[in-house]
Design a protein around this motif. Structure first.
Motif, short mmCIF file in Angstrom:
data_model
loop_
_atom_site.label_atom_id
_atom_site.label_comp_id
_atom_site.label_asym_id
_atom_site.label_seq_id
_atom_site.Cartn_x
_atom_site.Cartn_y
_atom_site.Cartn_z
N ILE A 1 -0.63 9.11 -10.76
CA ILE A 1 -0.67 8.76 -12.19
C ILE A 1 -2.00 8.09 -12.54
N VAL A 2 -2.42 7.13 -11.72
CA VAL A 2 -3.67 6.41 -11.98
C VAL A 2 -4.86 7.36 -11.92
N MET A 3 -4.90 8.20 -10.86
CA MET A 3 -6.02 9.12 -10.70
C MET A 3 -6.06 10.16 -11.82
N THR A 4 -4.89 10.57 -12.31
CA THR A 4 -4.85 11.52 -13.43
C THR A 4 -5.41 10.87 -14.70
N ALA A 5 -5.06 9.62 -14.91
CA ALA A 5 -5.55 8.90 -16.10
C ALA A 5 -7.06 8.68 -16.05
N ALA B 1 0.84 -1.21 0.00
CA ALA B 1 0.00 0.00 0.00
C ALA B 1 0.87 1.26 0.00
N ARG B 2 1.99 1.21 0.73
CA ARG B 2 2.87 2.37 0.77
C ARG B 2 3.48 2.63 -0.60
N HIS B 3 3.82 1.57 -1.32
CA HIS B 3 4.43 1.71 -2.63
C HIS B 3 3.45 2.31 -3.64
N LEU B 4 2.16 1.95 -3.49
CA LEU B 4 1.15 2.44 -4.43
C LEU B 4 0.75 3.88 -4.13
N ASP C 1 3.19 8.93 -5.99
CA ASP C 1 3.27 9.21 -7.42
C ASP C 1 2.45 8.23 -8.25
N LEU C 2 2.53 6.93 -7.95
CA LEU C 2 1.79 5.94 -8.74
C LEU C 2 0.28 6.17 -8.62
N ASP C 3 -0.16 6.46 -7.41
CA ASP C 3 -1.58 6.77 -7.18
C ASP C 3 -1.99 8.01 -7.97
#
Length: 259
Positions: A11-15, A1-4, A7-9
């Motif tokens: 990126i996903v939310m922007t997409a 969960a910490r890794h996600l 920044d990765l979160d």
């Protein structure tokens, strides 16, 4: 969960934004942010702040940053230690200079006291007294009269001689005169930079004279001031003051306090 999270979160939310203008404008832009994420570079979808860039930099160069931080901490510690050592050296130097200066003053004072006393008792010489017999009391009285006139600008020398004359008067049983001269000496020393042990010695002498005069309250006060002037260390004058306070308590039958 910490890794996600992070920044990765982002990126996903922007997409997945509902508003087209807030999503990635192209597959290439999405791909570029994913690539930057994988190599710990700042992504385009996040505001470009100094703190964010610094955080990414630290993650990319964790070992180097840690080593640099340790090195910087060591440099700071060394600098602090060097500063402390330098200040300590300055303090020690100042103390040594002060001690040397004090030694010179002590030597000069002792010379002046000796010279004054030799000159004083020279007046009892038959050649100087012009055939008159002079008693010790007359010689001492003449010396006391000369002190203010000849040593007006030399307070420490005056105090030393007053103490010497006061002691002699006390030994002759002239306690009133001894008390006057010793009290004057104490007053002179209180406003000088002589060591505390010297002031304590004068106060102890004054305490003993006042006790002989039948003034236990004055004697006690002088002994208490002597103990204070002697400081916290185990010194001869501190012991002398305690002994005097014990004697005064014994005289008033306060035996527990005296012991």
């Amino acid at each position: 969960a910490r890794h996600l999270t992070g920044d990765l979160d982002t990126i996903v939310m922007t997409a997945l934004r509902k508003e087209p203008e807030r999503r990635y404008p192209s597959v290439e832009a999405l791909s570029e942010d994913l690539r930057r994420f994988l190599v710990q570079l700042p992504i385009a979808a996040r505001p470009d702040t100094l703190g964010y860039r610094a955080g990414r930099f630290v993650r990319r160069h964790r070992v180097a940053v840690t080593a640099s931080s340790v090195a910087a901490a060591m440099v700071v510690a060394f600098g602090v230690q060097a500063t402390i050592s330098a200040r300590r050296a300055v303090v020690e130097r100042d103390r040594a200079l002060a001690a040397e200066q004090r030694s010179r003053v002590e030597a000069a004072t002792a010379d002046r006291v000796a010279s004054f006393l030799v000159d004083l008792f020279r007046t009892a010489d038959p050649g100087e007294a012009r055939g008159r017999d002079m008693t010790v009391r007359q010689v001492l009285d003449r010396g006391a009269e000369r002190i203010d006139r000849d040593l007006a600008e030399e307070s420490e020398v005056r105090a030393r001689i007053l103490l010497a004359l006061g002691t002699v008067f006390a030994n002759l049983g002239e306690f009133d005169r001894a008390g006057e001269l010793t009290a004057e000496a104490v007053e002179l020393l209180q406003g000088s930079d002589v060591p505390g042990e010297r002031r304590a010695a004068a106060l102890n002498t004054l305490s003993e004279i006042r006790a002989d005069l039948g003034d236990p309250a004055g004697a006690r006060r002088a002994a208490e001031l002597a103990l204070e002037a002697a400081g916290a260390g185990a010194t001869p004058e501190a012991a002398r003051a305690l002994s005097q306070l014990a004697f005064l308590a014994y005289e008033e039958t306060h035996l527990d306090q005296a012991e």
